[in-house]
Design a protein around this motif. Structure first.
Motif, PDB file in Angstrom:
ATOM      1  N   ALA A 195      -2.960  10.071   0.416  1.00 47.83           N
ATOM      2  CA  ALA A 195      -4.375   9.827   0.137  1.00 47.83           C
ATOM      3  C   ALA A 195      -4.816  10.548  -1.134  1.00 47.83           C
ATOM      4  O   ALA A 195      -5.559   9.999  -1.953  1.00 47.83           O
ATOM      5  CB  ALA A 195      -5.224  10.274   1.327  1.00 47.83           C
ATOM      6  N   ARG A 251      -3.316   8.846  -4.230  1.00 49.00           N
ATOM      7  CA  ARG A 251      -4.018   7.608  -4.580  1.00 49.00           C
ATOM      8  C   ARG A 251      -5.359   7.909  -5.239  1.00 49.00           C
ATOM      9  O   ARG A 251      -5.754   7.230  -6.196  1.00 49.00           O
ATOM     10  CB  ARG A 251      -4.228   6.745  -3.337  1.00 49.00           C
ATOM     11  N   ALA A 252      -6.074   8.908  -4.743  1.00 42.13           N
ATOM     12  CA  ALA A 252      -7.357   9.276  -5.355  1.00 42.13           C
ATOM     13  C   ALA A 252      -7.164   9.671  -6.814  1.00 42.13           C
ATOM     14  O   ALA A 252      -7.953   9.282  -7.685  1.00 42.13           O
ATOM     15  CB  ALA A 252      -8.003  10.412  -4.577  1.00 42.13           C
ATOM     16  N   ASP A 312      -6.314   6.600  -8.879  1.00 38.45           N
ATOM     17  CA  ASP A 312      -7.479   5.735  -9.084  1.00 38.45           C
ATOM     18  C   ASP A 312      -8.464   6.315 -10.098  1.00 38.45           C
ATOM     19  O   ASP A 312      -9.488   5.694 -10.392  1.00 38.45           O
ATOM     20  CB  ASP A 312      -8.197   5.494  -7.753  1.00 38.45           C
ATOM     21  N   ARG A 334     -13.776  10.609  -1.183  1.00 34.06           N
ATOM     22  CA  ARG A 334     -13.888  10.369  -2.613  1.00 34.06           C
ATOM     23  C   ARG A 334     -15.278  10.811  -3.074  1.00 34.06           C
ATOM     24  O   ARG A 334     -16.194  10.947  -2.248  1.00 34.06           O
ATOM     25  CB  ARG A 334     -13.708   8.878  -2.940  1.00 34.06           C
ATOM     26  N   ILE A 358     -11.168   9.112   2.818  1.00 32.01           N
ATOM     27  CA  ILE A 358      -9.810   8.603   2.554  1.00 32.01           C
ATOM     28  C   ILE A 358      -8.787   9.188   3.516  1.00 32.01           C
ATOM     29  O   ILE A 358      -7.644   8.724   3.558  1.00 32.01           O
ATOM     30  CB  ILE A 358      -9.388   8.871   1.098  1.00 32.01           C
ATOM     31  N   TRP A 359      -9.180  10.228   4.262  1.00 29.96           N
ATOM     32  CA  TRP A 359      -8.258  10.821   5.243  1.00 29.96           C
ATOM     33  C   TRP A 359      -9.066  11.601   6.254  1.00 29.96           C
ATOM     34  O   TRP A 359     -10.075  12.225   5.919  1.00 29.96           O
ATOM     35  CB  TRP A 359      -7.268  11.757   4.545  1.00 29.96           C
ATOM     36  N   HIS A 399     -11.502   1.212   5.862  1.00 29.21           N
ATOM     37  CA  HIS A 399     -10.783   0.912   4.620  1.00 29.21           C
ATOM     38  C   HIS A 399     -10.609  -0.601   4.458  1.00 29.21           C
ATOM     39  O   HIS A 399     -10.711  -1.123   3.336  1.00 29.21           O
ATOM     40  CB  HIS A 399      -9.416   1.593   4.626  1.00 29.21           C
ATOM     41  N   TYR A 439     -10.259  -1.219   0.713  1.00 33.72           N
ATOM     42  CA  TYR A 439      -9.461  -0.074   0.233  1.00 33.72           C
ATOM     43  C   TYR A 439      -8.122  -0.136   0.957  1.00 33.72           C
ATOM     44  O   TYR A 439      -7.797   0.681   1.816  1.00 33.72           O
ATOM     45  CB  TYR A 439     -10.199   1.235   0.546  1.00 33.72           C
TER      46      TYR A 439
END
Length: 225
Positions: free
Chosen positions: A37, A40-41, A44, A93, A99-100, A215, A220
């Motif tokens: 996670a 990916r953040a 992105d 985010r 995200i987790w 998500h 997402y």
């Protein structure tokens, strides 16, 4: 005849429960790992993430534990919130999308203790040093260390904070505020998270399943690479 109908309804209800649990396991299989996670953040293009915790309310429980003072206390009772529940930690985010989320921890534990229990600090230290992705948090994580930024507390003697420290706190609060709506996204969308009669130990799995569904709704989805 009425008894047969009642039994049939009970069997149907149990089947719905089992089907829901099966779907929950499917969603859990799609829940992201913490390191994935964070990676990916960073990929992105986000500049930072938000660390936050929340007590998810449950029914009263009889389980007890020994406090740091050596006293018997209710394991799942939060003195801060004056309610029973499970503590869930989350990474968001900057725009607020979670995200987790973590497994459940007993409600009597504070946020920083729960974060340590789930090895969150180590992952965030790694993200800050290797991914250049720092984390922002509130005073519940004071003393977290490098890479996890928390506000300066008001001095115990009542003196005012230095101007630089006040400016730092204001900036941190402004950066953190949008991200802290992550739990509101989950509880606002999924009513089952607002109060549960299920075992609090299962709340981590329930929240993670809700996260996977969220998500999907936010498009997402897992990266194909």
């Amino acid at each position: 005849m009425p008894e047969r109908v009642t039994v049939a309804r009970f069997v149907d209800h149990q089947q719905v429960v089992f089907d829901s649990l099966a779907q929950c396991r499917v969603q859990l299989a799609q829940a992201p790992d913490l390191h994935d996670a964070l990676e990916r953040a960073a990929a992105d293009g986000w500049s930072h993430v938000i660390l936050d915790g929340k007590l998810f309310a449950t029914d009263r429980l009889a389980e007890t534990t020994t406090s740091v003072k050596g006293e018997q206390i209710d394991a799942w009772y939060s003195g801060k919130h004056r309610d029973f529940g499970a503590n869930i930690q989350a990474i968001m985010r900057p725009d607020g999308l979670p995200i987790w989320t973590s497994p459940a921890a007993p409600g009597h534990l504070h946020d920083w203790s729960c974060a340590q229990l789930h090895d969150i600090p180590g992952a965030l230290y790694w993200a800050a040093s290797q991914l250049h992705l720092p984390a922002l948090a509130d005073t519940g994580y004071e003393g977290a260390g490098h890479g996890i930024h928390t506000p300066y507390k008001q001095p115990a003697d009542g003196t005012a904070l230095a101007p630089d420290n006040r400016a730092y706190n204001a900036l941190l609060r402004a950066k953190r505020a949008p991200g802290e709506r992550g739990f509101a996204i989950l509880t606002g969308r999924w009513r089952a998270l607002r109060h549960t009669t299920a075992s609090p130990r299962s709340l981590g799995d329930i929240v993670q399943a809700a996260l996977a569904l969220t998500h999907f709704e936010y498009r997402y989805l897992p990266n194909p690479y």
